[in-house]
Design a protein around this motif. Structure first.
Motif, short mmCIF file in Angstrom:
data_model
loop_
_atom_site.label_atom_id
_atom_site.label_comp_id
_atom_site.label_asym_id
_atom_site.label_seq_id
_atom_site.Cartn_x
_atom_site.Cartn_y
_atom_site.Cartn_z
N LEU A 149 -6.34 5.83 1.00
CA LEU A 149 -5.60 4.58 0.76
C LEU A 149 -4.43 4.42 1.73
O LEU A 149 -4.34 3.40 2.43
N TYR A 194 1.24 3.65 -3.28
CA TYR A 194 0.80 5.04 -3.20
C TYR A 194 1.93 5.99 -3.62
O TYR A 194 1.71 6.96 -4.34
N ILE A 253 0.84 -1.20 0.00
CA ILE A 253 0.00 0.00 0.00
C ILE A 253 0.87 1.25 0.00
O ILE A 253 0.66 2.18 -0.79
N SER A 262 3.22 8.33 2.26
CA SER A 262 3.70 7.10 2.90
C SER A 262 4.72 7.42 3.99
O SER A 262 4.77 6.75 5.03
#
Length: 383
Positions: free
Chosen positions: A226, A175, A171, A283
């Motif tokens: 997300l 991203y 993820i 992130s």
């Protein structure tokens, strides 16, 4: 609102309260919520009325960074989402261990997530009907609902813990790749991380109905939900560790601290190429905020659950066990008017700085007193 007859009542998933209560979790949630419900105003008032250097410094730390960067106040929202993840192994894991149907649990997770989205829309716009174009749909509660929901579904259906770690990494890396390597239509070269030129704002403008909080961008928008799933997953990793019965408290504490340090190191290293940015929920921001969340949980766990120093935590526990309620209550209850009615006459005898500070403390006291009455009556908002 409903009555909670005993501590054995099964907890809500969106604002969890573990069956075997982890007091440090409730206390840390309450500590986090204290600042959301107005605690930061203590420093802002002191800075405005006194000009003291330390108060000005603290007040600055209790503001959000405009774009790239990080201040402690930026950690308040992700910490709340992280703590929702911590309780998942206690709530969902305990139910699975008792033989509850996985699909039925998933339906409840989805239902509660969508209820939080709806409550977030109401919180943003009030109960009265507005023109559709004036409605703001993204919200803090909506992000907690959606990110927590998907993280809990991952917990339910991805049974191998290593696979969960791999999905978490996927993820964050996915991203990063999306935002940095793929050009935004009409925005030129790839890698633009501005409010106007990033994929986050582009997707919000393209898909999110109504108005965006910042016109061209919403900090709780669609795409940035997300990586927020990753924030909730970090909490699930912490909760899985704390829920284990085959290791010592010291082992748990050491791994919480280690996880915090590693996340901080990786987050700030990633910041060199992918800036820490709360608005984009990058992130690197997930890792930095997660690192501090691990360390704060470790501190509260050590003091409260290992050292058994609990009496001081009661103030925060009262807030933490009804955190969603007090977040919403300010929209329908005029706590400021109540504080002025109860304490305004007394404060009138003091100087302006004392009156200003006293007004904030009175406001917080009324809110806490409201929660204390509910706590004593065992009344909790369960979504």
């Amino acid at each position: 609102m409903q009555t909670a007859p005993s501590s054995a009542q099964e907890p809500a998933l969106a604002q969890p309260a573990p069956i075997r209560r982890l007091l440090s979790l409730d206390a840390l949630r309450g500590f986090d919520m204290f600042w959301i419900m107005g605690g930061e105003e203590i420093f802002h008032v002191l800075a405005r009325t006194t000009g003291w250097a330390w108060a000005v410094l603290m007040a600055d730390q209790f503001t959000h960074v405009a774009w790239n960067g990080y201040r402690p106040y930026d950690n308040i929202f992700p910490l709340f989402l992280f703590l929702a993840g911590v309780s998942t192994p206690y709530s969902l894991g305990s139910r699975l261990a008792r033989g509850h149907n996985r699909a039925a649990l998933a339906r409840k997770v989805i239902q509660r997530g969508l209820i939080l989205v709806l409550l977030g829309v109401i919180y943003n716009n009030g109960l009265f009907v507005k023109p559709f174009a004036e409605l703001r749909f993204p919200s803090v509660l909506g992000r907690i609902g959606l990110a927590g929901m998907f993280a809990q579904l991952i917990y339910l259906y991805v049974r191998n813990e290593r696979s969960r770690y791999a999905l978490f990494a996927g993820i964050l890396l996915g991203y990063w790749a999306w935002l940095v390597l793929i050009p935004v239509p009409g925005a030129g070269a790839a890698g633009s991380l501005t409010m106007e030129g990033s994929w986050v704002g582009y997707v919000d403008r393209l898909l999110v109905p109504g108005r965006l909080h910042k016109g061209i961008h919403d900090p709780e928008g669609l795409l940035s939900t997300l990586p927020a799933i990753g924030t909730a997953m970090l909490g699930i990793f912490a909760g899985t560790l704390l829920h284990r019965r085959d290791v010592s408290d010291r082992f748990k504490l050491q791994w919480l601290v280690l996880a915090g340090v590693v996340c901080l190191a990786l987050g700030w290293l990633w910041n060199l190429v992918f800036p820490v940015n709360k608005n984009l929920w990058t992130s690197s921001f997930v890792l930095v905020a997660g690192g501090w969340s691990f360390l704060m949980l470790a501190l509260f766990y050590w003091i409260i659950d290992i050292q058994d120093s609990r009496r001081w935590a009661f103030f925060f526990v009262v807030i933490g066990t009804n955190s969603i309620l007090i977040y919403l209550a300010g929209e329908v209850i005029d706590f400021e008017h109540a504080a002025h009615y109860l304490f305004g006459g007394l404060l009138a005898f003091f100087s302006e700085p004392v009156r200003a500070l006293g007004g904030v403390l009175a406001f917080l006291a009324v809110k806490w007193g409201f929660l204390y009455v509910l706590y004593r009556q065992k009344l909790f908002l369960r979504v």
